[in-house]
Write an enzyme that holds these catalytic residues in place. Structure first.
Site, short mmCIF file in Angstrom:
data_model
loop_
_atom_site.label_atom_id
_atom_site.label_comp_id
_atom_site.label_asym_id
_atom_site.label_seq_id
_atom_site.Cartn_x
_atom_site.Cartn_y
_atom_site.Cartn_z
N GLU A 443 -61.00 -25.14 45.36
CA GLU A 443 -61.10 -25.48 43.93
C GLU A 443 -62.51 -25.27 43.39
OE1 GLU A 443 -58.40 -25.61 42.65
OE2 GLU A 443 -57.23 -26.05 44.44
N GLY A 444 -63.15 -24.22 43.88
CA GLY A 444 -64.53 -23.94 43.50
C GLY A 444 -65.45 -24.64 44.47
#
Length: 598
Positions: A443-444
């Protein structure tokens, strides 16, 4: 075998005694009837589900993992996962905070956040299946067409079907502007989508009859880069007009990743060979639509590490009280035993208190952010909605990165308390470490989160949002600054708040001259910001505990809260000084190193 006890008392403390969540929520018309008893009852039942249904299958799920049948492309989840999911759906947990228009219960998001902390503490790999579905629900609810909402949201709301987010590809990583998956328009308004996706959590499984994939792809005339990405809804099985299932859509699992952790969750490689999908949102506007899901996922990932921090701490604490080894340096403490329990040793206490402080600070921050999200979505005052949304945007990368960094440190500390036994699978501690490690990556990555925080959320508006949150800190300092008993909490907080303004300005000026200065400082900067937020909440929690004691309470809960706050400010908060020093050292010692990295 590890155990898990839902931290209900601490959740109730943060919600009702520190944040006054009920008063905040009842100012929102859709939550006007909410009360503390309802919130507590839901959390108590959610805790029972977590500890009694999914925690017992966490260790076995890690050992067994998921199995792909390469001839049918079907994936079987570990034993017990499917039955547990059926109980989850039957209990209405999937619908907890969803829109009543689509069958949801309409409860505040803050309740859902607390329930999910407990689910993650009990079994992160299992919780990712419904967690991804909730993100898909949010994206469709915000950007889906009326037809898509009517057709798909009731099934996502009930949990009967699950959802995924299909973003990256083998060559992309975080740079989604490089993706190559193609979407060809069809005469009937649908699209045929062809390409390959990797690292798709919960991408294929046998826990639900249908999976709704949200897929990023390019239209034929799309511009290059991230501005040419569109979002499509691609179901595993086609859905008829009456919502019954039709033929199989050609989106298949071609492989499962062999991972360090979260073995019970199917991290899938997916191949789309002309799979039929429908456009979600506007053409070439896929990233803004997907960011609804991604931001929800980032809050969720922080919550995953919060859950792991809590469960690792609980088990390490219990072990430290029972494990006999050596004698205390200051003299025998357990005279009736052949050795003292290891909890008498100062460094063991430091490791335990570190995990405890990270759990309690993270919980306060997460509940506060969830409360703001409820206000951002539904408060009747437009200014309140806008201000709340702005602060949520500021706190989201901190929750994702700071809580996951802390979670990995805490689970490592907890495993260290167990010594050699922590390295053995049966105690469950090494699983917590392995599961926690992914949360810093997906998620980054946490570096991406730090760049988002410093480059976009703070320097992007000249620190206006940071100042907005800073006003809350200033108000607390003004209120408690004359209280001598609060000085050990307020003074370091006030000092850092003052330093933060100078620190931000300095990095901003350097970045104006050389943008790489932002990249060189951003990770350290985010941790400083994380401590500033934690410090604010620990000061608020300490204030409440002191007031309760002044009123005559002898409840050990408040004594423990003060002791944890003192430890945090004395042992963890001072990290900010070294972080600011390293961030200020400049980027030259990183970039002028070609020979060192030759």
């Amino acid at each position: 075998m590890p155990t898990y006890t839902p931290p209900l008392r601490d959740m109730q403390f943060v919600m009702h005694e520190v944040l006054n969540v009920v008063d905040e929520l009842t100012s929102i018309p859709r939550h006007a009837d909410i009360d503390a008893d309802t919130l507590n009852a839901v959390l108590e039942e959610g805790g029972k589900f977590a500890s009694e249904v999914i925690q017992p299958i966490n260790l076995s799920g890690d050992s067994e993992g998921c199995v792909l049948d390469k001839t049918t492309h079907e994936v079987k989840a570990p034993a017990g996962f499917k039955d547990a999911y059926a109980k989850y759906v039957e209990g209405g947990w999937a619908a907890l905070s969803c829109d009543p228009e689509y069958g949801g219960q309409g409860l505040p998001f803050v309740v859902n956040q607390c329930v999910y902390e407990m689910l993650n503490g009990a079994n992160q790999a299992w919780t990712m299946y419904p967690g991804l579905s909730h993100g898909a629900y949010e994206a469709l609810h915000a950007h889906g067409t009326d037809e898509q909402k009517k057709k798909y949201l009731p099934k996502l709301t009930s949990g009967e079907w699950t959802g995924t987010m299909c973003l990256t590809e083998p060559h992309c990583g975080t740079d989604l502007g490089l993706l190559r998956t193609k979407a060809e328009p069809q005469a009937d308004g649908t699209y045929k989508i062809t390409g390959n996706k990797i690292f798709i959590s919960a991408g294929e499984h046998d826990m639900a009859p249908n999976i709704l994939h949200l897929v990023l792809a390019r239209l034929p005339d799309a511009p290059k880069g991230s501005k040419g990405i569109s979002l499509f809804l691609v179901p595993k099985f086609h859905v008829n007009d009456d919502c019954s299932l039709g033929a199989r859509n050609p989106i298949f699992c071609t492989g499962l990743e062999h991972k360090m952790g979260i073995h019970g969750n199917a991290t899938a490689q997916l191949s789309l060979d002309g799979a039929v999908g429908t456009l979600v949102g506007e053409p070439n506007k896929g990233l803004p639509a997907m960011f609804v899901m991604m931001n929800a996922a980032r809050l969720g990932v922080g919550n995953q590490s919060l859950g792991l921090t809590e469960v690792a701490y609980q088990n390490a604490l219990a072990y430290a009280k029972e494990r006999l080894q050596m004698r205390s340096l200051s003299g025998t403490k357990a005279k009736d035993k052949e050795a003292d329990p290891i909890i008498v040793h100062p460094d063991v206490r430091k490791m335990l208190l570190t995990a405890k402080a990270y759990a309690e600070g993270g919980r306060a921050m997460s509940i506060y952010t969830a409360m703001l999200l409820d206000k951002a979505l539904y408060h009747p005052d437009e200014k309140v909605r806008k201000d709340s949304e702005e602060v949520v945007g500021l706190l989201t990368p901190i929750i994702k990165a700071f809580l996951t960094d802390n979670g990995f440190a805490a689970t490592n500390h907890a495993m260290q308390v167990f010594g050699g036994h922590g390295y053995i699978h049966e105690t469950g501690m090494e699983q917590f470490v392995r599961d926690a490690r992914i949360n810093m990556i997906y998620e980054g990555t946490n570096t991406v989160q730090s760049l988002d925080l410093l480059g976009r959320k703070i320097l992007g508006n000249q620190g206006a949002t940071l100042k907005k949150f800073g006003k809350q800190i200033e108000a607390l300092i003004a209120e408690e600054g004359v209280n001598e008993k609060m000085s050990e909490f307020i003074n370091p907080l006030a000092y850092l708040a003052d330093q933060m303004t100078k620190f931000t300005t300095e990095i901003g000026f350097k970045g104006f001259v050389n943008a790489d200065e932002v990249g060189g400082a951003s990770v350290d900067y985010l941790r400083v910001a994380g401590h500033l937020v934690f410090g604010y909440f620990f000061a608020r929690m300490a204030s409440v505990a002191l007031k309760k004691q002044a009123e005559g309470s002898t409840n050990p809960f408040y004594t423990a809260k003060l002791q944890t706050a003192r430890f945090y400010f004395a042992r963890l908060f001072p990290e900010t000084a070294s972080l600011m020093r390293t961030a200020r050292s400049g980027v030259a010692n990183l970039l002028e190193t070609d020979e060192a990295l030759a």
